[in-house]
Design a protein around this motif. Sequence first.
Motif, PDB file in Angstrom:
ATOM      1  N   LYS A 133      39.869  51.484   3.273  1.00 23.76           N
ATOM      2  CA  LYS A 133      38.458  51.707   2.953  1.00 23.76           C
ATOM      3  C   LYS A 133      37.788  52.707   3.891  1.00 23.76           C
ATOM      4  O   LYS A 133      36.617  53.032   3.737  1.00 23.76           O
ATOM      5  CB  LYS A 133      37.696  50.373   2.997  1.00 23.76           C
ATOM      6  N   GLN A 134      38.552  53.195   4.841  1.00 25.28           N
ATOM      7  CA  GLN A 134      38.028  54.147   5.823  1.00 25.28           C
ATOM      8  C   GLN A 134      37.998  55.552   5.233  1.00 25.28           C
ATOM      9  O   GLN A 134      38.871  55.926   4.446  1.00 25.28           O
ATOM     10  CB  GLN A 134      38.923  54.114   7.060  1.00 25.28           C
ATOM     11  N   THR A 135      36.989  56.344   5.606  1.00 24.67           N
ATOM     12  CA  THR A 135      36.940  57.732   5.185  1.00 24.67           C
ATOM     13  C   THR A 135      38.051  58.513   5.880  1.00 24.67           C
ATOM     14  O   THR A 135      38.231  58.392   7.099  1.00 24.67           O
ATOM     15  CB  THR A 135      35.569  58.362   5.515  1.00 24.67           C
ATOM     16  N   ALA A 136      38.802  59.288   5.115  1.00 23.36           N
ATOM     17  CA  ALA A 136      39.983  59.966   5.662  1.00 23.36           C
ATOM     18  C   ALA A 136      39.644  60.887   6.832  1.00 23.36           C
ATOM     19  O   ALA A 136      40.439  61.041   7.755  1.00 23.36           O
ATOM     20  CB  ALA A 136      40.682  60.742   4.560  1.00 23.36           C
ATOM     21  N   GLY A 137      38.456  61.486   6.805  1.00 24.32           N
ATOM     22  CA  GLY A 137      38.063  62.398   7.873  1.00 24.32           C
ATOM     23  C   GLY A 137      37.863  61.739   9.219  1.00 24.32           C
ATOM     24  O   GLY A 137      37.802  62.421  10.249  1.00 24.32           O
ATOM     25  N   THR A 138      37.754  60.411   9.245  1.00 23.85           N
ATOM     26  CA  THR A 138      37.566  59.693  10.509  1.00 23.85           C
ATOM     27  C   THR A 138      38.889  59.235  11.116  1.00 23.85           C
ATOM     28  O   THR A 138      38.895  58.622  12.187  1.00 23.85           O
ATOM     29  CB  THR A 138      36.647  58.470  10.310  1.00 23.85           C
ATOM     30  N   MET A 139      39.996  59.517  10.444  1.00 26.32           N
ATOM     31  CA  MET A 139      41.310  59.125  10.956  1.00 26.32           C
ATOM     32  C   MET A 139      41.790  60.108  12.019  1.00 26.32           C
ATOM     33  O   MET A 139      41.354  61.255  12.074  1.00 26.32           O
ATOM     34  CB  MET A 139      42.335  59.091   9.817  1.00 26.32           C
ATOM     35  N   SER A 140      42.722  59.662  12.844  1.00 30.67           N
ATOM     36  CA  SER A 140      43.359  60.560  13.816  1.00 30.67           C
ATOM     37  C   SER A 140      44.275  61.541  13.091  1.00 30.67           C
ATOM     38  O   SER A 140      44.605  61.355  11.910  1.00 30.67           O
ATOM     39  CB  SER A 140      44.172  59.745  14.820  1.00 30.67           C
ATOM     40  N   GLY A 141      44.701  62.568  13.806  1.00 28.58           N
ATOM     41  CA  GLY A 141      45.597  63.555  13.199  1.00 28.58           C
ATOM     42  C   GLY A 141      46.891  62.937  12.706  1.00 28.58           C
ATOM     43  O   GLY A 141      47.377  63.262  11.622  1.00 28.58           O
ATOM     44  N   GLY A 142      47.455  62.016  13.497  1.00 24.93           N
ATOM     45  CA  GLY A 142      48.697  61.367  13.094  1.00 24.93           C
ATOM     46  C   GLY A 142      48.518  60.513  11.853  1.00 24.93           C
ATOM     47  O   GLY A 142      49.356  60.501  10.955  1.00 24.93           O
ATOM     48  N   GLU A 143      47.391  59.798  11.790  1.00 25.69           N
ATOM     49  CA  GLU A 143      47.107  58.971  10.624  1.00 25.69           C
ATOM     50  C   GLU A 143      46.888  59.827   9.387  1.00 25.69           C
ATOM     51  O   GLU A 143      47.305  59.465   8.279  1.00 25.69           O
ATOM     52  CB  GLU A 143      45.881  58.096  10.907  1.00 25.69           C
ATOM     53  N   GLN A 144      46.228  60.970   9.556  1.00 23.53           N
ATOM     54  CA  GLN A 144      46.031  61.876   8.422  1.00 23.53           C
ATOM     55  C   GLN A 144      47.365  62.410   7.906  1.00 23.53           C
ATOM     56  O   GLN A 144      47.554  62.571   6.696  1.00 23.53           O
ATOM     57  CB  GLN A 144      45.110  63.027   8.827  1.00 23.53           C
ATOM     58  N   GLN A 145      48.298  62.685   8.814  1.00 28.33           N
ATOM     59  CA  GLN A 145      49.616  63.156   8.381  1.00 28.33           C
ATOM     60  C   GLN A 145      50.355  62.063   7.621  1.00 28.33           C
ATOM     61  O   GLN A 145      51.014  62.321   6.608  1.00 28.33           O
ATOM     62  CB  GLN A 145      50.447  63.623   9.570  1.00 28.33           C
ATOM     63  N   MET A 146      50.241  60.845   8.093  1.00 19.81           N
ATOM     64  CA  MET A 146      50.841  59.714   7.378  1.00 19.81           C
ATOM     65  C   MET A 146      50.252  59.596   5.970  1.00 19.81           C
ATOM     66  O   MET A 146      50.981  59.368   4.993  1.00 19.81           O
ATOM     67  CB  MET A 146      50.600  58.413   8.153  1.00 19.81           C
ATOM     68  N   LEU A 147      48.934  59.754   5.872  1.00 17.83           N
ATOM     69  CA  LEU A 147      48.266  59.688   4.573  1.00 17.83           C
ATOM     70  C   LEU A 147      48.746  60.810   3.657  1.00 17.83           C
ATOM     71  O   LEU A 147      48.993  60.584   2.462  1.00 17.83           O
ATOM     72  CB  LEU A 147      46.751  59.769   4.767  1.00 17.83           C
ATOM     73  N   ALA A 148      48.887  62.022   4.208  1.00 19.66           N
ATOM     74  CA  ALA A 148      49.322  63.161   3.390  1.00 19.66           C
ATOM     75  C   ALA A 148      50.719  62.927   2.820  1.00 19.66           C
ATOM     76  O   ALA A 148      50.980  63.210   1.640  1.00 19.66           O
ATOM     77  CB  ALA A 148      49.292  64.441   4.223  1.00 19.66           C
ATOM     78  N   ILE A 149      51.619  62.409   3.642  1.00 25.49           N
ATOM     79  CA  ILE A 149      52.976  62.138   3.165  1.00 25.49           C
ATOM     80  C   ILE A 149      52.964  60.967   2.188  1.00 25.49           C
ATOM     81  O   ILE A 149      53.628  61.006   1.140  1.00 25.49           O
ATOM     82  CB  ILE A 149      53.926  61.858   4.348  1.00 25.49           C
ATOM     83  N   GLY A 150      52.181  59.933   2.505  1.00 24.02           N
ATOM     84  CA  GLY A 150      52.083  58.784   1.600  1.00 24.02           C
ATOM     85  C   GLY A 150      51.548  59.181   0.240  1.00 24.02           C
ATOM     86  O   GLY A 150      52.058  58.734  -0.794  1.00 24.02           O
ATOM     87  N   ARG A 151      50.517  60.015   0.234  1.00 26.30           N
ATOM     88  CA  ARG A 151      49.960  60.493  -1.037  1.00 26.30           C
ATOM     89  C   ARG A 151      51.016  61.249  -1.837  1.00 26.30           C
ATOM     90  O   ARG A 151      51.139  61.085  -3.053  1.00 26.30           O
ATOM     91  CB  ARG A 151      48.749  61.392  -0.767  1.00 26.30           C
TER      92      ARG A 151
END
Length: 239
Positions: A133-151
């Motif tokens: 439920k968190q806005t993606a822009g508030t994630m750390s760089g590593g978490e954003q990379q995890m999200l990009a691969i997961g997507r």
Amino acid sequence: MTTETPLLAVKDLEVGYGAIQALRGISLEVRQGEIVTLIGANGAGKTTTLRAISGMLRPRSGQVSYDGRSVIGVRPHLMVGRRLIHVPEGRGIFLNLTVEENLRLGAYTRTDDYTDDLNRVYELFPRVKERLKQTAGTMSGGEQQMLAIGRALLARPRLLLLDEPSLGLAPKIVQTIFSVIREINQSGTTILLIEQNARMALQSAHRAYVLEAGKIIMDGDARELVASDEVRKAYLGAH
């Protein structure tokens, strides 16, 4: 692991930006089940290569064949439908959307139930599940990379193009990302990887190509290239 016909075959590819020749007739192939990495200095043409493969750039000449068919001129969104998925440098997530909304966009071409694939992403990246439920822009760089691969995984990639997945990340997070990349591959996804961390890339890949000034100057088994004096001096910091 190998098949007679490569899953991806690039032949004599030339790409330019105006008067600048970015790729100078490169040829490479990726076989089903492999991790193949493309290493080289900044500006060598690595990102341009991936963008040409995924349809984001139109080559001046040459061929790109995926699953035995030419994909020159095929639009990027149609490539997604063919399960060739590109995770770009910089991750390309939607910063103003939630983590959950970003993930669901990865499955926008699907009409089936993708719950199992979603649960698989949560298994690979527990932090992503914790932040739905968190806005993606508030994630750390590593978490954003995890999200990009997961997507990307929600599009069920047959061939996954990864552009600099470790860029700007702390060493511990880099280890996590590469562990997941290897696990994704072992589960049946073929991967073409661009990575500035040449040592990590070569340790993870089956085969590798070295790109310099828009040309392939060396290729072979990744372990053999790690042992090459030329590669070690140029890309692994050995003297």
